[in-house]
Write a protein that holds these residues in place. Structure first.
Motif, PDB file in Angstrom:
ATOM      1  N   TYR A 135      23.398  -9.307  -3.064  1.00 55.79           N
ATOM      2  CA  TYR A 135      22.039  -8.852  -3.374  1.00 55.79           C
ATOM      3  C   TYR A 135      21.408  -8.093  -2.207  1.00 55.79           C
ATOM      4  O   TYR A 135      20.746  -7.062  -2.407  1.00 55.79           O
ATOM      5  CB  TYR A 135      21.157 -10.034  -3.759  1.00 55.79           C
ATOM      6  CG  TYR A 135      21.643 -10.814  -4.955  1.00 55.79           C
ATOM      7  CD1 TYR A 135      22.213 -10.169  -6.057  1.00 55.79           C
ATOM      8  CD2 TYR A 135      21.537 -12.210  -4.993  1.00 55.79           C
ATOM      9  CE1 TYR A 135      22.664 -10.889  -7.151  1.00 55.79           C
ATOM     10  CE2 TYR A 135      21.980 -12.932  -6.092  1.00 55.79           C
ATOM     11  CZ  TYR A 135      22.537 -12.275  -7.165  1.00 55.79           C
ATOM     12  OH  TYR A 135      22.981 -12.983  -8.249  1.00 55.79           O
ATOM     13  N   ALA A 136      21.579  -8.576  -0.982  1.00 57.52           N
ATOM     14  CA  ALA A 136      20.992  -7.900   0.178  1.00 57.52           C
ATOM     15  C   ALA A 136      21.601  -6.518   0.368  1.00 57.52           C
ATOM     16  O   ALA A 136      20.893  -5.548   0.673  1.00 57.52           O
ATOM     17  CB  ALA A 136      21.178  -8.739   1.436  1.00 57.52           C
ATOM     18  N   GLY A 137      22.910  -6.425   0.189  1.00 56.67           N
ATOM     19  CA  GLY A 137      23.559  -5.124   0.319  1.00 56.67           C
ATOM     20  C   GLY A 137      23.078  -4.144  -0.731  1.00 56.67           C
ATOM     21  O   GLY A 137      22.861  -2.963  -0.445  1.00 56.67           O
ATOM     22  N   ALA A 138      22.897  -4.638  -1.968  1.00 56.34           N
ATOM     23  CA  ALA A 138      22.413  -3.769  -3.045  1.00 56.34           C
ATOM     24  C   ALA A 138      20.993  -3.300  -2.763  1.00 56.34           C
ATOM     25  O   ALA A 138      20.656  -2.127  -2.973  1.00 56.34           O
ATOM     26  CB  ALA A 138      22.486  -4.512  -4.377  1.00 56.34           C
ATOM     27  N   ALA A 139      20.138  -4.215  -2.277  1.00 56.89           N
ATOM     28  CA  ALA A 139      18.754  -3.841  -1.965  1.00 56.89           C
ATOM     29  C   ALA A 139      18.708  -2.836  -0.821  1.00 56.89           C
ATOM     30  O   ALA A 139      17.960  -1.848  -0.863  1.00 56.89           O
ATOM     31  CB  ALA A 139      17.943  -5.089  -1.605  1.00 56.89           C
ATOM     32  N   THR A 140      19.507  -3.073   0.216  1.00 58.73           N
ATOM     33  CA  THR A 140      19.519  -2.169   1.367  1.00 58.73           C
ATOM     34  C   THR A 140      20.029  -0.790   0.974  1.00 58.73           C
ATOM     35  O   THR A 140      19.471   0.237   1.390  1.00 58.73           O
ATOM     36  CB  THR A 140      20.385  -2.749   2.490  1.00 58.73           C
ATOM     37  OG1 THR A 140      19.879  -4.033   2.863  1.00 58.73           O
ATOM     38  CG2 THR A 140      20.391  -1.839   3.707  1.00 58.73           C
ATOM     39  N   ALA A 141      21.106  -0.742   0.171  1.00 56.82           N
ATOM     40  CA  ALA A 141      21.631   0.549  -0.277  1.00 56.82           C
ATOM     41  C   ALA A 141      20.611   1.285  -1.136  1.00 56.82           C
ATOM     42  O   ALA A 141      20.453   2.511  -1.026  1.00 56.82           O
ATOM     43  CB  ALA A 141      22.933   0.334  -1.052  1.00 56.82           C
ATOM     44  N   ALA A 142      19.879   0.545  -1.981  1.00 57.02           N
ATOM     45  CA  ALA A 142      18.880   1.175  -2.841  1.00 57.02           C
ATOM     46  C   ALA A 142      17.740   1.773  -2.026  1.00 57.02           C
ATOM     47  O   ALA A 142      17.290   2.901  -2.283  1.00 57.02           O
ATOM     48  CB  ALA A 142      18.338   0.160  -3.844  1.00 57.02           C
ATOM     49  N   ALA A 190       0.816  -1.218   0.000  1.00 56.96           N
ATOM     50  CA  ALA A 190       0.000   0.000   0.000  1.00 56.96           C
ATOM     51  C   ALA A 190       0.850   1.269   0.000  1.00 56.96           C
ATOM     52  O   ALA A 190       0.434   2.286  -0.566  1.00 56.96           O
ATOM     53  CB  ALA A 190      -0.940  -0.008   1.196  1.00 56.96           C
ATOM     54  N   TYR A 191       2.037   1.237   0.636  1.00 60.99           N
ATOM     55  CA  TYR A 191       2.853   2.457   0.653  1.00 60.99           C
ATOM     56  C   TYR A 191       4.228   2.262   0.007  1.00 60.99           C
ATOM     57  O   TYR A 191       5.120   3.105   0.162  1.00 60.99           O
ATOM     58  CB  TYR A 191       3.002   2.995   2.091  1.00 60.99           C
ATOM     59  CG  TYR A 191       3.828   2.155   3.039  1.00 60.99           C
ATOM     60  CD1 TYR A 191       5.205   2.330   3.149  1.00 60.99           C
ATOM     61  CD2 TYR A 191       3.229   1.199   3.852  1.00 60.99           C
ATOM     62  CE1 TYR A 191       5.966   1.586   4.037  1.00 60.99           C
ATOM     63  CE2 TYR A 191       3.972   0.448   4.746  1.00 60.99           C
ATOM     64  CZ  TYR A 191       5.341   0.650   4.825  1.00 60.99           C
ATOM     65  OH  TYR A 191       6.093  -0.104   5.709  1.00 60.99           O
ATOM     66  N   GLY A 192       4.396   1.183  -0.754  1.00 65.05           N
ATOM     67  CA  GLY A 192       5.679   0.960  -1.420  1.00 65.05           C
ATOM     68  C   GLY A 192       6.785   0.619  -0.443  1.00 65.05           C
ATOM     69  O   GLY A 192       7.923   1.088  -0.587  1.00 65.05           O
ATOM     70  N   GLY A 193       6.459  -0.217   0.548  1.00 60.90           N
ATOM     71  CA  GLY A 193       7.377  -0.472   1.654  1.00 60.90           C
ATOM     72  C   GLY A 193       8.336  -1.621   1.490  1.00 60.90           C
ATOM     73  O   GLY A 193       8.991  -2.007   2.466  1.00 60.90           O
ATOM     74  N   VAL A 194       8.453  -2.206   0.289  1.00 59.34           N
ATOM     75  CA  VAL A 194       9.444  -3.254   0.028  1.00 59.34           C
ATOM     76  C   VAL A 194      10.074  -3.008  -1.334  1.00 59.34           C
ATOM     77  O   VAL A 194       9.377  -2.705  -2.311  1.00 59.34           O
ATOM     78  CB  VAL A 194       8.831  -4.670   0.052  1.00 59.34           C
ATOM     79  CG1 VAL A 194       9.890  -5.723  -0.305  1.00 59.34           C
ATOM     80  CG2 VAL A 194       8.245  -4.990   1.417  1.00 59.34           C
ATOM     81  N   THR A 195      11.380  -3.127  -1.388  1.00 58.74           N
ATOM     82  CA  THR A 195      12.114  -3.013  -2.654  1.00 58.74           C
ATOM     83  C   THR A 195      12.841  -4.317  -2.930  1.00 58.74           C
ATOM     84  O   THR A 195      13.503  -4.868  -2.044  1.00 58.74           O
ATOM     85  CB  THR A 195      13.114  -1.852  -2.605  1.00 58.74           C
ATOM     86  OG1 THR A 195      12.393  -0.620  -2.525  1.00 58.74           O
ATOM     87  CG2 THR A 195      14.001  -1.813  -3.844  1.00 58.74           C
ATOM     88  N   PHE A 196      12.706  -4.819  -4.142  1.00 57.92           N
ATOM     89  CA  PHE A 196      13.447  -5.993  -4.592  1.00 57.92           C
ATOM     90  C   PHE A 196      14.756  -5.563  -5.237  1.00 57.92           C
ATOM     91  O   PHE A 196      14.839  -4.510  -5.887  1.00 57.92           O
ATOM     92  CB  PHE A 196      12.663  -6.769  -5.654  1.00 57.92           C
ATOM     93  CG  PHE A 196      11.455  -7.500  -5.153  1.00 57.92           C
ATOM     94  CD1 PHE A 196      11.499  -8.281  -4.005  1.00 57.92           C
ATOM     95  CD2 PHE A 196      10.258  -7.443  -5.861  1.00 57.92           C
ATOM     96  CE1 PHE A 196      10.387  -8.968  -3.562  1.00 57.92           C
ATOM     97  CE2 PHE A 196       9.140  -8.131  -5.436  1.00 57.92           C
ATOM     98  CZ  PHE A 196       9.208  -8.892  -4.278  1.00 57.92           C
ATOM     99  N   TRP A 197      15.780  -6.413  -5.082  1.00 58.51           N
ATOM    100  CA  TRP A 197      16.891  -6.377  -6.035  1.00 58.51           C
ATOM    101  C   TRP A 197      16.627  -7.532  -6.976  1.00 58.51           C
ATOM    102  O   TRP A 197      16.535  -8.668  -6.549  1.00 58.51           O
ATOM    103  CB  TRP A 197      18.251  -6.536  -5.351  1.00 58.51           C
ATOM    104  CG  TRP A 197      19.355  -6.307  -6.343  1.00 58.51           C
ATOM    105  CD1 TRP A 197      20.052  -7.253  -7.044  1.00 58.51           C
ATOM    106  CD2 TRP A 197      19.853  -5.045  -6.771  1.00 58.51           C
ATOM    107  NE1 TRP A 197      20.950  -6.654  -7.891  1.00 58.51           N
ATOM    108  CE2 TRP A 197      20.849  -5.303  -7.752  1.00 58.51           C
ATOM    109  CE3 TRP A 197      19.542  -3.726  -6.461  1.00 58.51           C
ATOM    110  CZ2 TRP A 197      21.556  -4.269  -8.394  1.00 58.51           C
ATOM    111  CZ3 TRP A 197      20.244  -2.702  -7.095  1.00 58.51           C
ATOM    112  CH2 TRP A 197      21.236  -2.977  -8.042  1.00 58.51           C
ATOM    113  N   GLU A 198      16.425  -7.206  -8.245  1.00 58.94           N
ATOM    114  CA  GLU A 198      16.074  -8.232  -9.208  1.00 58.94           C
ATOM    115  C   GLU A 198      17.171  -8.377 -10.253  1.00 58.94           C
ATOM    116  O   GLU A 198      17.911  -7.428 -10.545  1.00 58.94           O
ATOM    117  CB  GLU A 198      14.741  -7.933  -9.881  1.00 58.94           C
ATOM    118  CG  GLU A 198      14.685  -6.645 -10.658  1.00 58.94           C
ATOM    119  CD  GLU A 198      13.316  -6.384 -11.278  1.00 58.94           C
ATOM    120  OE1 GLU A 198      12.337  -7.028 -10.854  1.00 58.94           O
ATOM    121  OE2 GLU A 198      13.239  -5.535 -12.189  1.00 58.94           O
ATOM    122  N   GLY A 199      17.285  -9.601 -10.794  1.00 53.21           N
ATOM    123  CA  GLY A 199      18.274  -9.854 -11.820  1.00 53.21           C
ATOM    124  C   GLY A 199      17.913  -9.182 -13.127  1.00 53.21           C
ATOM    125  O   GLY A 199      16.830  -8.596 -13.282  1.00 53.21           O
TER     126      GLY A 199
END
Length: 290
Positions: free
Chosen positions: A233-240, A189-198
């Motif tokens: 991948y987790a580091g990239a997602a967290t940084a994003a 509902a508020y865009g609260g999750v971001t994926f790092w996708e291939g």
């Protein structure tokens, strides 16, 4: 100090009117209380379970000095306390005949409360988790950045979010504070999750963020399926996610780590997060009947 210096209520609005200013005075140390009460305010008092939450505040000299909340069946959550305040709180909860299956708070507070709970009830506390709270300093994107891109999860990702949230909870050996589907719906509902996708669009990791409360947000949860770990991948997602939060104008960015996981603690420090305080979760057993 007396047990009745602590006041309790099931009225969320009244609690926030009374103790909200105190909670906002230290949004870092009170981050969980702020985000949970905001979820209850916007999602309803049954957001975490069928039993009514309990809230409490300690007022001395006309000022709120501490606060607690509990969303049954989960642990008691308490702001930092002195040993005397912890003892009065334990006696207060015993007088209410309110069960306390465990407590989570800053390390010194949980230790003081666990000792007080044992004195008042005979219940012994065992440490179930040790955490460290971090605050963002200067963001540094870990190198090399893995191939792929960041993408905010949407309605089409609901099934993926439900599955990964369940896997995340299982991986940390804890109980989910919310039902997975309700959690996914609220985050979408508020865009609260971001994926790092291939590069082919396959989600490889996720990093969540809580709603903005008192000018702060908390990064949570961060999850990579076991077979995809160790690839950045987790580091990239967290940084994003962190970069997006900063771009929105928020400067107070927090996260918790499990101290039993040296990999995540090292990763977040490389990204630019700095330690604030250590928290401990205790579980209680053997208490005399209240």
């Amino acid at each position: 100090m007396r047990p009745d210096d602590w006041q309790c209520t099931h009225d969320l609005s009244g609690f926030l009117a009374h103790a909200g200013g105190f909670l906002r005075s230290r949004p870092d140390l009170h981050t969980v209380a702020l985000t949970v009460t905001e979820t209850l305010r916007t999602g309803g008092l049954r957001a975490y379970g069928d039993e009514a939450p309990l809230f409490g505040a300690l007022e001395l000299g006309g000022q709120v000095r501490a606060a607690y909340f509990r969303t049954p069946p989960y642990r008691l959550n308490v702001t930092p306390l002195t040993p005397e305040e912890a003892d009065a709180l334990a006696a207060h909860l015993v007088a209410l005949r309110h069960p306390v299956p465990g407590v989570i708070a800053a390390r010194e507070t949980t230790e003081a409360f666990a000792a007080a709970w044992r004195r008042h009830t005979g219940g012994r506390g065992t440490v179930s988790q040790r955490q460290r709270l971090y605050r963002l300093g200067n963001l540094t994107v870990p190198q090399p950045v893995p191939a792929g891109r960041a993408r905010v999860a949407g309605k089409e990702d609901r099934e993926q979010l439900v599955r990964w949230y369940g896997e995340f909870i299982a991986s940390i050996g804890d109980h989910a504070a919310r039902e997975a589907a309700a959690w996914a719906d609220s985050r979408i509902a508020y865009g609260g999750v971001t994926f790092w996708e291939g590069e082919d669009g396959t989600p490889l990791a996720m990093a969540g963020v809580t709603p903005v409360v008192a000018g702060q947000v908390r990064i949570a949860p961060v999850y990579t399926p076991a077979h995809l770990r160790g690839r950045g991948y987790a580091g990239a997602a967290t940084a994003a996610v962190t970069r997006a939060v900063l771009a929105s104008g928020i400067r107070e960015v927090l996260l918790f780590t499990d101290l039993a996981n040296p990999t995540s603690n090292s990763l977040y420090q490389r990204i630019g997060y700095r330690p604030v305080a250590e928290f401990t979760a205790y579980d209680f057993r053997g208490a005399r009947s209240l």
